[in-house]
Write a protein that holds these residues in place. Structure first.
Motif, mmCIF file in Angstrom:
data_model
loop_
_atom_site.group_PDB
_atom_site.id
_atom_site.type_symbol
_atom_site.label_atom_id
_atom_site.label_comp_id
_atom_site.label_asym_id
_atom_site.label_seq_id
_atom_site.Cartn_x
_atom_site.Cartn_y
_atom_site.Cartn_z
ATOM 1 N N ILE A 130 0.838 -1.197 0.000
ATOM 2 C CA ILE A 130 0.000 0.000 0.000
ATOM 3 C C ILE A 130 0.873 1.248 0.000
ATOM 4 C CG2 ILE A 130 -1.709 1.289 1.315
ATOM 5 C CD1 ILE A 130 -2.721 -1.449 2.339
ATOM 6 N N LEU A 131 1.954 1.194 0.787
ATOM 7 C CA LEU A 131 2.851 2.352 0.820
ATOM 8 C C LEU A 131 3.529 2.573 -0.518
ATOM 9 C CD1 LEU A 131 4.528 2.165 4.314
ATOM 10 C CD2 LEU A 131 2.771 3.730 3.506
ATOM 11 N N ILE A 144 -1.940 10.128 -14.246
ATOM 12 C CA ILE A 144 -2.847 10.559 -13.171
ATOM 13 C C ILE A 144 -2.725 9.537 -12.050
ATOM 14 C CG2 ILE A 144 -5.200 11.121 -12.461
ATOM 15 C CD1 ILE A 144 -5.938 11.708 -15.284
ATOM 16 N N PRO A 145 -1.971 9.860 -10.992
ATOM 17 C CA PRO A 145 -1.830 8.906 -9.884
ATOM 18 C C PRO A 145 -3.202 8.494 -9.354
ATOM 19 C CG PRO A 145 -0.288 10.712 -9.635
ATOM 20 C CD PRO A 145 -1.195 11.076 -10.777
ATOM 21 N N ILE A 146 -3.313 7.257 -8.953
ATOM 22 C CA ILE A 146 -4.600 6.706 -8.515
ATOM 23 C C ILE A 146 -5.255 7.580 -7.446
ATOM 24 C CG2 ILE A 146 -3.491 5.198 -6.796
ATOM 25 C CD1 ILE A 146 -6.591 4.267 -8.835
ATOM 26 N N VAL A 188 -7.105 2.906 -21.154
ATOM 27 C CA VAL A 188 -6.364 1.733 -20.692
ATOM 28 C C VAL A 188 -5.498 2.164 -19.518
ATOM 29 C CG1 VAL A 188 -4.598 0.033 -21.244
ATOM 30 C CG2 VAL A 188 -6.325 0.634 -22.954
ATOM 31 N N ALA A 189 -5.727 1.512 -18.352
ATOM 32 C CA ALA A 189 -4.960 1.880 -17.156
ATOM 33 C C ALA A 189 -3.898 0.833 -16.882
ATOM 34 C CB ALA A 189 -5.885 2.002 -15.955
ATOM 35 N N TYR A 190 -2.737 1.294 -16.461
ATOM 36 C CA TYR A 190 -1.691 0.342 -16.060
ATOM 37 C C TYR A 190 -0.940 0.884 -14.860
ATOM 38 C CZ TYR A 190 2.206 3.113 -17.973
ATOM 39 O OH TYR A 190 3.136 4.081 -18.211
ATOM 40 N N CYS A 191 -0.209 -0.036 -14.155
ATOM 41 C CA CYS A 191 0.650 0.435 -13.069
ATOM 42 C C CYS A 191 1.951 -0.354 -13.080
ATOM 43 C CB CYS A 191 -0.060 0.385 -11.722
ATOM 44 S SG CYS A 191 -1.009 -1.099 -11.366
ATOM 45 N N ARG A 192 2.172 -1.238 -12.071
ATOM 46 C CA ARG A 192 3.496 -1.861 -11.976
ATOM 47 C C ARG A 192 3.541 -3.297 -12.460
ATOM 48 N NH1 ARG A 192 3.326 0.179 -6.590
ATOM 49 N NH2 ARG A 192 4.123 2.315 -6.558
ATOM 50 N N GLY A 193 2.387 -3.815 -12.838
ATOM 51 C CA GLY A 193 2.395 -5.200 -13.309
ATOM 52 C C GLY A 193 1.266 -6.004 -12.683
ATOM 53 N N GLN A 194 1.376 -7.285 -12.827
ATOM 54 C CA GLN A 194 0.328 -8.221 -12.480
ATOM 55 C C GLN A 194 -0.282 -8.036 -11.105
ATOM 56 O OE1 GLN A 194 0.957 -12.313 -13.626
ATOM 57 N NE2 GLN A 194 3.092 -11.723 -13.868
ATOM 58 N N CYS A 226 -0.072 -5.551 -9.092
ATOM 59 C CA CYS A 226 -0.265 -4.171 -8.707
ATOM 60 C C CYS A 226 -1.745 -3.854 -8.890
ATOM 61 C CB CYS A 226 0.600 -3.270 -9.572
ATOM 62 S SG CYS A 226 0.305 -1.537 -9.265
ATOM 63 N N LEU A 227 -2.394 -3.462 -7.790
ATOM 64 C CA LEU A 227 -3.842 -3.359 -7.812
ATOM 65 C C LEU A 227 -4.344 -1.950 -8.109
ATOM 66 C CD1 LEU A 227 -4.609 -5.719 -4.816
ATOM 67 C CD2 LEU A 227 -4.457 -6.252 -7.259
ATOM 68 N N MET A 228 -3.441 -1.034 -8.280
ATOM 69 C CA MET A 228 -3.883 0.337 -8.542
ATOM 70 C C MET A 228 -4.668 0.427 -9.847
ATOM 71 S SD MET A 228 -0.637 2.637 -7.304
ATOM 72 C CE MET A 228 0.692 1.691 -8.033
ATOM 73 N N SER A 229 -4.214 -0.315 -10.853
ATOM 74 C CA SER A 229 -4.910 -0.264 -12.138
ATOM 75 C C SER A 229 -6.300 -0.899 -12.030
ATOM 76 C CB SER A 229 -4.079 -0.950 -13.220
ATOM 77 O OG SER A 229 -3.755 -2.260 -12.829
ATOM 78 N N VAL A 230 -6.430 -1.909 -11.168
ATOM 79 C CA VAL A 230 -7.742 -2.525 -10.953
ATOM 80 C C VAL A 230 -8.708 -1.481 -10.399
ATOM 81 C CG1 VAL A 230 -9.005 -4.276 -9.648
ATOM 82 C CG2 VAL A 230 -6.737 -4.814 -10.552
ATOM 83 N N GLU A 231 -8.203 -0.766 -9.389
ATOM 84 C CA GLU A 231 -9.027 0.272 -8.769
ATOM 85 C C GLU A 231 -9.375 1.347 -9.797
ATOM 86 O OE1 GLU A 231 -7.168 1.907 -5.262
ATOM 87 O OE2 GLU A 231 -8.796 3.376 -5.058
ATOM 88 N N ALA A 232 -8.387 1.690 -10.596
ATOM 89 C CA ALA A 232 -8.603 2.741 -11.599
ATOM 90 C C ALA A 232 -9.727 2.352 -12.557
ATOM 91 C CB ALA A 232 -7.307 3.004 -12.360
ATOM 92 N N VAL A 233 -9.671 1.127 -13.057
ATOM 93 C CA VAL A 233 -10.691 0.683 -14.013
ATOM 94 C C VAL A 233 -12.073 0.743 -13.362
ATOM 95 C CG1 VAL A 233 -11.558 -1.309 -15.283
ATOM 96 C CG2 VAL A 233 -9.132 -0.715 -15.408
#
Lengths: 223, 223
Positions: free
Chosen positions: B33-34, B157-159, B176-182, B184-191
């Motif tokens: 999370i950090l 745009i940071p989450i 299409v959102a991406y972050c650090r890879g598989q 990494c849940l930030m992109s999930v939240e973004a979608v």
DNA sequence: CAATTATTCAATTAAATAGTTGAATAGATA
DNA sequence: TATCTATTCAACTATTTAATTGAATAATTG
């Protein structure tokens, strides 16, 4: 119930299995030794000065977290790292640790001082002397790693085979030994073996990756 | 007495300090999370559903192993990763873990299934649609990481800021959102945020590094 | 200045872990 | 088959660790 929280818990529990394996100094040492090549329980016990039963127990936790695998060879059980990626991972742990703790750097230096006459050589010195044809560059990592990538011009003699293959080295050249980087002790051992056999040897504390970065930087400057 | 054995013990003890920090699932979650950005103790407590006192204790062990730092901001104490290298290290832990344990992969997939309608997109689909100008590529990692390296054409745009900046996104394009890879849940939240606001969104589960490898491979094939 | 809020501290409990010891296996050798 | 050797197993002890609880700080707000 399999809600989001439970899934996260499961996932982090899995990640922590590896973390748990890395939480014991003794296991880290075992992993480090195994990253030099396959070893029997007895050999690990000698190298770490731990009891055989204790090493065996540690090896079982490492097996459970899939960091090592083993195969029976007659009376012996030979353990090895489960994947080359693990060796890289350990290197990055070492580097991270050095970054966070000054004392790690200090311990390393004391260690090198204890090995008398461990003359280092920098990348630029190496490059210069290689170009002049003054030195033989020796890669003492396991063969597979050499085959994957090595510093151009290096020859491969894994540390395990160095003693037997000493005769194949020219005595009228200096030898520069390297392995995985700062906290990789195979090159330290190599330099000692070489010196004991009348060959003038130096240790390069950099890794193949460091060498690439060094190259990129110096060609970058030329632009 | 400071002989070789003692030096080794000291060194591996230091290495193990980091390992110990990574041995608890809860601490790994806190670190994850950090790695999305600085957070207060309370925020971490909420996100992890742990008691504040417990989180505070974990944060202290993490501080001792130098993986996190903190600063007081009025009533709050804001913790953050001590170094960007730590975020990379965590990613490699995730990848290693997936390599060793099939179940990690499975848990991840169940997680994504639980987030209904989390349509993925592959690198080659992305490339094609980017070239056609059909999609907006969104990097939801912290600004510093975007600035260090990002997929060409991506906007940042940071989450944390996504909700406020929704209006700056075009509604007539897919995002299409991406972050650090598989993992990494930030992109999930973004979608999820995007979909909830009527924007058609996909998740790219690859990282910037994956994208580079993909590029190297596809240009390699052209030769 | 009293009340509120965020965080840390200290003490406790239950559980997990590391290391030791001696016995048990299982393969090799004589 | 008896013996030896390398390894593992099982039981035990001493430590360490995670999480809980309630109290203590320390900054903020009314």
């Amino acid at each position: 119930m399999l809600n989001e929280r439970n899934l996260k818990n499961l996932l982090y529990q899995e990640f922590a299995r590896i973390g748990k394996s890395l939480s014991s100094p003794k296991r880290l040492e075992i992993l480090d030794i195994l990253s030099q090549g396959p070893k029997s329980v007895e050999a690990l016990s000698k190298a770490t000065t731990m009891s055989v039963a204790n090493v065996s127990q540690h090896l079982q936790t490492l097996t459970n977290s899939r960091l090592v695998t083993f195969q029976k060879k007659g009376n012996y059980v030979i353990y090895e790292l489960a994947d080359v990626a693990i060796s890289n991972f350990l290197t990055s742990l070492h580097n991270l640790s050095e970054k966070q703790f000054v004392q790690v750097q200090q311990i390393k230096e004391e260690f090198l001082n204890a090995h008398l006459g461990m003359d280092g050589i920098t990348l630029s010195e190496l490059k210069e002397r290689l170009e002049k044809g003054e030195v033989v560059l020796l890669d003492v990592r396991p063969k597979e790693e050499y085959e994957k990538a090595h510093i151009p011009g290096a020859i491969s003699i894994p540390i395990e085979e160095l003693r037997e293959k000493l005769s194949s080295l020219p005595t009228n050249y200096d030898v520069v030994a390297y392995c995985r980087g700062q906290y990789c002790l195979m090159s330290v051992e190599a330099v000692e073996i070489l010196k004991n056999n009348g060959i003038n040897a130096h240790r390069l504390e950099n890794s193949v990756q460091d060498w690439h970065q060094f190259q990129d930087k110096s060609t970058g400057e030329l632009k």
